[in-house]
Design an enzyme around this catalytic site. Structure first.
Site, PDB file in Angstrom:
ATOM      1  N   ASP A   7       7.479  -7.605   4.755  1.00 45.88           N
ATOM      2  CA  ASP A   7       6.088  -7.313   4.424  1.00 45.88           C
ATOM      3  C   ASP A   7       5.641  -6.079   5.210  1.00 45.88           C
ATOM      4  O   ASP A   7       6.170  -5.798   6.293  1.00 45.88           O
ATOM      5  CB  ASP A   7       5.177  -8.500   4.770  1.00 45.88           C
ATOM      6  CG  ASP A   7       3.754  -8.281   4.288  1.00 45.88           C
ATOM      7  OD1 ASP A   7       3.550  -8.143   3.071  1.00 45.88           O
ATOM      8  OD2 ASP A   7       2.833  -8.234   5.130  1.00 45.88           O
ATOM      9  N   GLU A   9       2.039  -3.536   6.281  1.00 49.88           N
ATOM     10  CA  GLU A   9       0.604  -3.240   6.268  1.00 49.88           C
ATOM     11  C   GLU A   9       0.470  -1.722   6.214  1.00 49.88           C
ATOM     12  O   GLU A   9       1.313  -0.996   6.769  1.00 49.88           O
ATOM     13  CB  GLU A   9      -0.104  -3.807   7.497  1.00 49.88           C
ATOM     14  CG  GLU A   9      -0.043  -5.330   7.617  1.00 49.88           C
ATOM     15  CD  GLU A   9      -0.700  -6.057   6.465  1.00 49.88           C
ATOM     16  OE1 GLU A   9      -1.620  -5.472   5.831  1.00 49.88           O
ATOM     17  OE2 GLU A   9      -0.304  -7.208   6.193  1.00 49.88           O
ATOM     18  N   ASP A  52     -11.689  -0.310   4.145  1.00 50.60           N
ATOM     19  CA  ASP A  52     -11.346  -1.564   3.468  1.00 50.60           C
ATOM     20  C   ASP A  52     -10.015  -2.121   3.972  1.00 50.60           C
ATOM     21  O   ASP A  52      -9.850  -3.340   4.083  1.00 50.60           O
ATOM     22  CB  ASP A  52     -11.272  -1.350   1.951  1.00 50.60           C
ATOM     23  CG  ASP A  52     -12.649  -1.139   1.325  1.00 50.60           C
ATOM     24  OD1 ASP A  52     -13.653  -1.489   1.979  1.00 50.60           O
ATOM     25  OD2 ASP A  52     -12.708  -0.623   0.200  1.00 50.60           O
ATOM     26  N   HIS A  57      -6.320  -5.910   7.603  1.00 51.06           N
ATOM     27  CA  HIS A  57      -5.313  -6.134   8.645  1.00 51.06           C
ATOM     28  C   HIS A  57      -5.862  -6.097  10.068  1.00 51.06           C
ATOM     29  O   HIS A  57      -5.234  -6.606  10.985  1.00 51.06           O
ATOM     30  CB  HIS A  57      -4.149  -5.146   8.516  1.00 51.06           C
ATOM     31  CG  HIS A  57      -4.549  -3.694   8.474  1.00 51.06           C
ATOM     32  ND1 HIS A  57      -5.157  -3.044   9.528  1.00 51.06           N
ATOM     33  CD2 HIS A  57      -4.396  -2.766   7.498  1.00 51.06           C
ATOM     34  CE1 HIS A  57      -5.355  -1.779   9.224  1.00 51.06           C
ATOM     35  NE2 HIS A  57      -4.915  -1.574   7.980  1.00 51.06           N
ATOM     36  N   HIS A 152      -4.439 -10.295   7.687  1.00 51.34           N
ATOM     37  CA  HIS A 152      -3.072  -9.999   7.273  1.00 51.34           C
ATOM     38  C   HIS A 152      -2.310  -9.392   8.453  1.00 51.34           C
ATOM     39  O   HIS A 152      -2.832  -8.564   9.187  1.00 51.34           O
ATOM     40  CB  HIS A 152      -3.074  -8.994   6.120  1.00 51.34           C
ATOM     41  CG  HIS A 152      -3.539  -9.573   4.829  1.00 51.34           C
ATOM     42  ND1 HIS A 152      -2.855  -9.402   3.651  1.00 51.34           N
ATOM     43  CD2 HIS A 152      -4.623 -10.324   4.525  1.00 51.34           C
ATOM     44  CE1 HIS A 152      -3.502 -10.014   2.676  1.00 51.34           C
ATOM     45  NE2 HIS A 152      -4.584 -10.572   3.180  1.00 51.34           N
ATOM     46  N   ASP A 157       2.914 -12.715   7.824  1.00 47.52           N
ATOM     47  CA  ASP A 157       2.996 -12.871   6.372  1.00 47.52           C
ATOM     48  C   ASP A 157       4.441 -13.015   5.911  1.00 47.52           C
ATOM     49  O   ASP A 157       4.727 -13.770   4.974  1.00 47.52           O
ATOM     50  CB  ASP A 157       2.334 -11.687   5.671  1.00 47.52           C
ATOM     51  CG  ASP A 157       0.817 -11.732   5.769  1.00 47.52           C
ATOM     52  OD1 ASP A 157       0.287 -12.688   6.368  1.00 47.52           O
ATOM     53  OD2 ASP A 157       0.161 -10.807   5.255  1.00 47.52           O
TER      54      ASP A 157
END
Length: 240
Positions: A7, A9, A52, A57, A152, A157
């Site tokens: 995963d 970010e 946003d 995160h 997140h 994750d």
């Protein structure tokens, strides 16, 4: 085959428009079991995250200032991913960012390094059509504890997705029996191949055959003689 649940970010939603990776989390599975041989990187993207994205995160621009660039960790990352199946939720998003990072430093796309990429989101959509299939939704549906996920995070994750993936694919093992030895990093588990054994064939008893015939007669009556097995039997009889 090794499987790596991955995963990322990012600073925003578009790699093509200049957004960059700020975090990579990887969790290793060997024979569908967690090995603990995980990888985690925070990266300096060279630009600020969109507002946003920060809400998603929570990784501040200040925190990332002293972190390494992608180019500084790429060899370690690719060595770790080499030859593995990569499992990603909404794979096109993460792969597009990884490929852009690789392109910027003159490296080949991700598929030149890994065996395959599996999109767990597409798997979930096939298994649960018409339902929400976000990571949180799947955790709730498959009873994976995600109580620690307030924001997140790539490693968290990836760990949650590993549990989700194991639940999504439960029952897809081959005819191999785990004899219970612990997995050590880089080692495969000892297995017993059940195909090496000659399994006995147990014939049904007369009483069981009678009970089976009664069930078939009930089905015939309910379908007026149109059950698939009865129609196929007739077709076979015509050709013999």
């Amino acid at each position: 085959m090794r499987q790596i649940v991955l995963d990322t970010e990012t600073t925003g939603l578009s790699a093509e428009n200049g957004d960059r990776i700020i975090e990579i989390g990887c969790v290793e599975l060997v024979r569908r079991k967690l090995t603990g041989n995980n990888k985690h990187f925070y990266l300096n993207p060279g630009r600020n995250s969109h507002e946003d994205a920060l809400k998603v995160h929570g990784i501040s621009n200040e925190f990332l200032k002293d972190k390494p660039k992608f180019s500084a960790v790429v060899d370690e990352l690719l060595d770790y991913l080499q030859g593995a199946e990569i499992i990603i939720h909404n794979a096109p998003f993460d792969v597009s960012f990884l490929n852009k990072e690789l392109e910027i430093i003159g490296r080949e796309p991700l598929m030149h390094c890994v065996a395959k990429v599996t999109d767990s989101l597409m798997m979930a959509k096939e298994m649960f059509p018409g339902k929400r299939n976000s990571l949180n939704a799947l955790c709730d549906r498959l009873e994976v504890d995600n109580s620690g996920r307030t924001l997140h995070g790539a490693l968290l994750d990836a760990e949650l997705l590993a549990d989700v993936y194991i639940n999504l694919t439960r029952g897809q093992n081959s005819l191999m029996m785990d004899i219970g030895s612990p997995v050590q990093t880089g080692e495969s588990e000892p297995l017993v191949d059940l195909r090496l054994f000659e399994l006995p064939v147990l014939s049904a008893s007369e009483q069981e055959m009678d009970a089976h015939e009664k069930v078939l007669l009930t089905l015939d009556k309910a379908s007026r003689g149109k059950t698939v097995w009865r129609l196929e039997t007739r077709e076979i009889e015509k050709t013999t």
